[in-house]
Enzyme design. Sequence first.
Site, PDB file in Angstrom:
ATOM      1  CB  SER A 194      45.445  42.805  35.048  1.00 32.06           C
ATOM      2  OG  SER A 194      44.926  42.315  36.260  1.00 32.06           O
TER       3      SER A 194
ATOM      4  CD  GLU B  61      43.662  55.548  34.588  1.00 32.43           C
ATOM      5  OE1 GLU B  61      43.951  55.117  33.453  1.00 32.43           O
ATOM      6  OE2 GLU B  61      43.246  56.706  34.779  1.00 32.43           O
ATOM      7  CG  LEU B  62      41.101  48.418  34.385  1.00 30.98           C
ATOM      8  CD1 LEU B  62      39.812  47.632  34.222  1.00 30.98           C
ATOM      9  CD2 LEU B  62      41.748  48.131  35.723  1.00 30.98           C
TER      10      LEU B  62
ATOM     11  CB  CYS C 196      49.211  50.731  30.866  1.00 32.07           C
ATOM     12  SG  CYS C 196      49.626  52.433  31.222  1.00 32.07           S
ATOM     13  CB  THR C 197      50.907  53.791  26.919  1.00 31.47           C
ATOM     14  OG1 THR C 197      52.138  53.961  27.638  1.00 31.47           O
ATOM     15  CG2 THR C 197      49.779  54.494  27.636  1.00 31.47           C
TER      16      THR C 197
ATOM     17  CD  GLU D 297      48.001  44.916  29.139  1.00 32.63           C
ATOM     18  OE1 GLU D 297      47.513  44.271  30.093  1.00 32.63           O
ATOM     19  OE2 GLU D 297      48.299  46.116  29.220  1.00 32.63           O
TER      20      GLU D 297
ATOM     21  N   GLY E 198      54.374  57.364  26.827  1.00 32.25           N
ATOM     22  CA  GLY E 198      55.144  58.533  27.225  1.00 32.25           C
ATOM     23  C   GLY E 198      54.317  59.799  27.362  1.00 32.25           C
TER      24      GLY E 198
HETATM   25  P1  NAD Z   1      47.529  43.329  38.775  1.00 28.88           P
HETATM   26  O1  NAD Z   1      46.131  43.488  38.326  1.00 28.88           O
HETATM   27  O2  NAD Z   1      48.066  41.955  38.912  1.00 28.88           O
HETATM   28  O3  NAD Z   1      47.750  44.046  40.193  1.00 28.88           O
HETATM   29  C1  NAD Z   1      47.424  45.394  40.419  1.00 28.88           C
HETATM   30  C2  NAD Z   1      47.227  45.630  41.914  1.00 28.88           C
HETATM   31  O4  NAD Z   1      46.060  44.928  42.359  1.00 28.88           O
HETATM   32  C3  NAD Z   1      48.360  45.125  42.778  1.00 28.88           C
HETATM   33  O5  NAD Z   1      48.562  46.057  43.819  1.00 28.88           O
HETATM   34  C4  NAD Z   1      47.816  43.805  43.302  1.00 28.88           C
HETATM   35  O6  NAD Z   1      48.419  43.389  44.510  1.00 28.88           O
HETATM   36  C5  NAD Z   1      46.353  44.145  43.507  1.00 28.88           C
HETATM   37  N1  NAD Z   1      45.428  43.009  43.516  1.00 28.88           N
HETATM   38  C6  NAD Z   1      45.575  41.783  42.979  1.00 28.88           C
HETATM   39  N2  NAD Z   1      44.454  41.059  43.143  1.00 28.88           N
HETATM   40  C7  NAD Z   1      43.562  41.848  43.802  1.00 28.88           C
HETATM   41  C8  NAD Z   1      42.219  41.685  44.238  1.00 28.88           C
HETATM   42  N3  NAD Z   1      41.556  40.551  44.032  1.00 28.88           N
HETATM   43  N4  NAD Z   1      41.617  42.723  44.848  1.00 28.88           N
HETATM   44  C9  NAD Z   1      42.267  43.898  45.024  1.00 28.88           C
HETATM   45  N5  NAD Z   1      43.537  44.109  44.629  1.00 28.88           N
HETATM   46  C10 NAD Z   1      44.189  43.099  44.026  1.00 28.88           C
HETATM   47  O7  NAD Z   1      48.427  44.178  37.752  1.00 28.88           O
HETATM   48  P2  NAD Z   1      50.008  44.223  37.586  1.00 28.88           P
HETATM   49  O8  NAD Z   1      50.481  42.937  36.979  1.00 28.88           O
HETATM   50  O9  NAD Z   1      50.665  44.717  38.819  1.00 28.88           O
HETATM   51  O10 NAD Z   1      50.163  45.409  36.501  1.00 28.88           O
HETATM   52  C11 NAD Z   1      50.096  45.238  35.121  1.00 28.88           C
HETATM   53  C12 NAD Z   1      48.752  45.654  34.580  1.00 28.88           C
HETATM   54  O11 NAD Z   1      48.446  46.993  34.966  1.00 28.88           O
HETATM   55  C13 NAD Z   1      48.715  45.667  33.055  1.00 28.88           C
HETATM   56  O12 NAD Z   1      47.501  45.128  32.608  1.00 28.88           O
HETATM   57  C14 NAD Z   1      48.795  47.155  32.712  1.00 28.88           C
HETATM   58  O13 NAD Z   1      48.263  47.498  31.454  1.00 28.88           O
HETATM   59  C15 NAD Z   1      48.018  47.750  33.837  1.00 28.88           C
HETATM   60  N6  NAD Z   1      48.345  49.156  34.017  1.00 28.88           N
HETATM   61  C16 NAD Z   1      47.438  50.093  33.605  1.00 28.88           C
HETATM   62  C17 NAD Z   1      47.729  51.445  33.711  1.00 28.88           C
HETATM   63  C18 NAD Z   1      46.755  52.480  33.238  1.00 28.88           C
HETATM   64  O14 NAD Z   1      46.937  53.636  33.594  1.00 28.88           O
HETATM   65  N7  NAD Z   1      45.745  52.144  32.461  1.00 28.88           N
HETATM   66  C19 NAD Z   1      48.946  51.848  34.269  1.00 28.88           C
HETATM   67  C20 NAD Z   1      49.840  50.883  34.691  1.00 28.88           C
HETATM   68  C21 NAD Z   1      49.529  49.531  34.566  1.00 28.88           C
END
Ligand code: NAD
Length: 519
Positions: A244, A265-266, A299-300, A406, A468
Site C-alpha cells: 500500500s 510498487e504501490l 493493483c491494476t 484506492e 493483466g
Molecule cells: P500492505 O502495505 O498492507 O503490506 C505489504 C507488505 O508489507 C506485507 O508483506 C506486510 O506484512 C508488510 N508490512 C506491513 N507494514 C510494514 C512496515 N511497517 N514495514 C515493512 N513492511 C511492512 O499491502 P497489502 O494489503 O498486502 O496489499 C495491497 C496493496 O498492495 C494495494 O495497495 C495494492 O495496490 C498494492 N499492490 C501494488 C502492486 C504494484 O505492483 N504496484 C502489486 C500488488 C499490490
Amino acid sequence: LSSRAASVLNALDIPTAKEVPGVYDGTWTGSGEVLESVCPTTGEVLARVQAASPHELQTALAKSREAYKFLRSVPAPRRGEILRQIREALAAKRDELGALISLEMGKIRTEGVGEVQEFVDIADYGVGLSRMMNGRVVASERPGHSILEVPNPLGVVAVLSAFNFPVAVYGWNLALAFAAGNATVWKPSPSTPLCSIAVTKIVSGVLERNGIPGAAASLVIGGKDVGEAIVENKSVDMVSFTGSEAVGRQVAKVVQGRFGKVLLELGGNNASIVMPDADLSLAVPAVFFGAVGTAGQRCTSTRRLYLHRDIAPSFLSRLLSLYKSLGPGDPLAPATLLGPLHTRAAVGIYSSAIERLRASGAELLCGAAPYATGELPGALHGGNWVRPTVAVPTKVDLEHDVWRTETFAPVLCVGVFDELEEAIEWNNGVPQGLSSSLWTRDVRNVGKWIGPAGSDCGIVNVNVGTSGAEIGAAFGGNKSTGWGRESGGDAWKQYVRWSACTLNFSDDAPLAQGVSFAP
Ligand code: NAD
C-alpha cells in the site's frame, strides 16, 4: 481440515497436522509468532505457521549474505541454467500451485494458475537475461584510455510482498535478482504464508540439487515487525517493496534514511476512458474484467470509468447486464467468476467506501452491499463476500475521497465527459499513476494518449484493459505508486550496482578536461 482444502495442500506436501515452519535459510525453522492461514472463501483455518523470531531473521540475513558471496562468483549463464530448472519445477506444479493461490488468497482458479504462469514466464526471461546483462564500452577523451560501465550484483535483496499476488511478485524479483547474482530474502504477506512455503520448497529443491546454498533464496514469514526489522537492517542492500501507499511511504523513508536502495510498487487508482468510436463489444467485457477480476483486488483493477456522453447510456446498460450475471462461488470451481475478498477487514473497507459514496449523493447502480450469510450457498458461509458495485458520483471531483483513494475492493466509479482532453485530465488528476486504458479506433486519440499530453501512468494501454500485464515490459507506476519498475524491459538494471571503470593502457597519465597539475 475439509477435504476441499486437504487435497490442495496434500498435492504440494504442505503438512497440516501441526504448526508449519515459516523460515527457510538452507534449513527450515520458525519459532516466532504463530500465524493462521485463513481461507477467505469459507473462513476455515488452513494451517498454523510459525513466523521468524528476531534471532531467526538475523540468522537468515547473515546466511543470505554468505550465499550471495557464493552466488556472485557463479557465472551468470550458469545462474540462468539454474533458473531454467526452477522454471521447469514450477511448471510441473503449475496447476497445484494455482489451486493453492485460489484456496489461500481467494482469486479464481484461472487467475491463480495464470499467476504461476507469470512466474514461469519471468523465469524464462531470466534465463535469457543471464546471457544479456551487458555493460558498455564508452569512448574516452584521453589517448590510450577506455571507459567501461560494468554491472555487478548488489548483494542481498529483500522482497516484501502483498497478499494479492502471493506468488508472481516474488517471481518477478527472484528471476531478476538471481540472474544478476543477488541473494533474496522474501517476506511475504502474513496472510498468504502457505503460497510462499510451497514456492520456497520448489525453489530450494532446485538450489540444493545444484549445490547452491539455500539461503540464496531465503524465506522469513512474519508481519509488520519482521518487515520493519528488514527495512531497517543495513545489511539489506535493496528493499523491493510491493504494497500500500501508506506502508510504502514509511518503508521508503527508512531505507533512504540509511542510503539503501528501494524499489516501490504501490497502490493504483486506474481509469479506463471510452471514446464514442470505441468497439464496445471489446470494451465492455474488458472493463468488466478489469473492475471485477480478482474481486477488485489487483493493483491494476479498473476503479474509475470515464465514458463519452454519446455512448455512456448504452455502455452502462451493457456493463450492468454483465454485473447482473455474477454470483459468488468457490474460486476453485471452474465456472466461478467472483471470488471473495481476502480478509474480513476488507469487507469493512468496502462497506465504508459504499457509505462514503452514499453520503456524497452518488447513484449506486448495482451491488452496494456485502452478502448476508443467508444469501450465500452453505459452502460459502464464513467467507468474505461482497457485491461488485458500480456508482455514479454527482460529479468528477478529484479532491473527493471516492475518486482519489484506492479502495481495494470491486467498486467502480463512473464519470461522463465530452472531450478527450478532459478525460485525460481526470485520468491524471489523482495521486496514483499505475495503469490506464483508452478505448478508441481513432489514431489521433492514440497519439495524444501515449504522448507528452497523455496519460501520466506507468502503464498506458490502448484497446486493452487496465489489468493483466505481460512480463515483457517493465511493470510499475509513477507518482504515489512509487516510480518502481519490475519484471521486463530495463527493470533488471535496478538489481545491479553500476561501476564506471576508466582503464589507462598508455604510458601517460593525462587528466580529463585537459587539467594540468604538474608538481
Ligand atoms: P500492505 O502495505 O498492507 O503490506 C505489504 C507488505 O508489507 C506485507 O508483506 C506486510 O506484512 C508488510 N508490512 C506491513 N507494514 C510494514 C512496515 N511497517 N514495514 C515493512 N513492511 C511492512 O499491502 P497489502 O494489503 O498486502 O496489499 C495491497 C496493496 O498492495 C494495494 O495497495 C495494492 O495496490 C498494492 N499492490 C501494488 C502492486 C504494484 O505492483 N504496484 C502489486 C500488488 C499490490
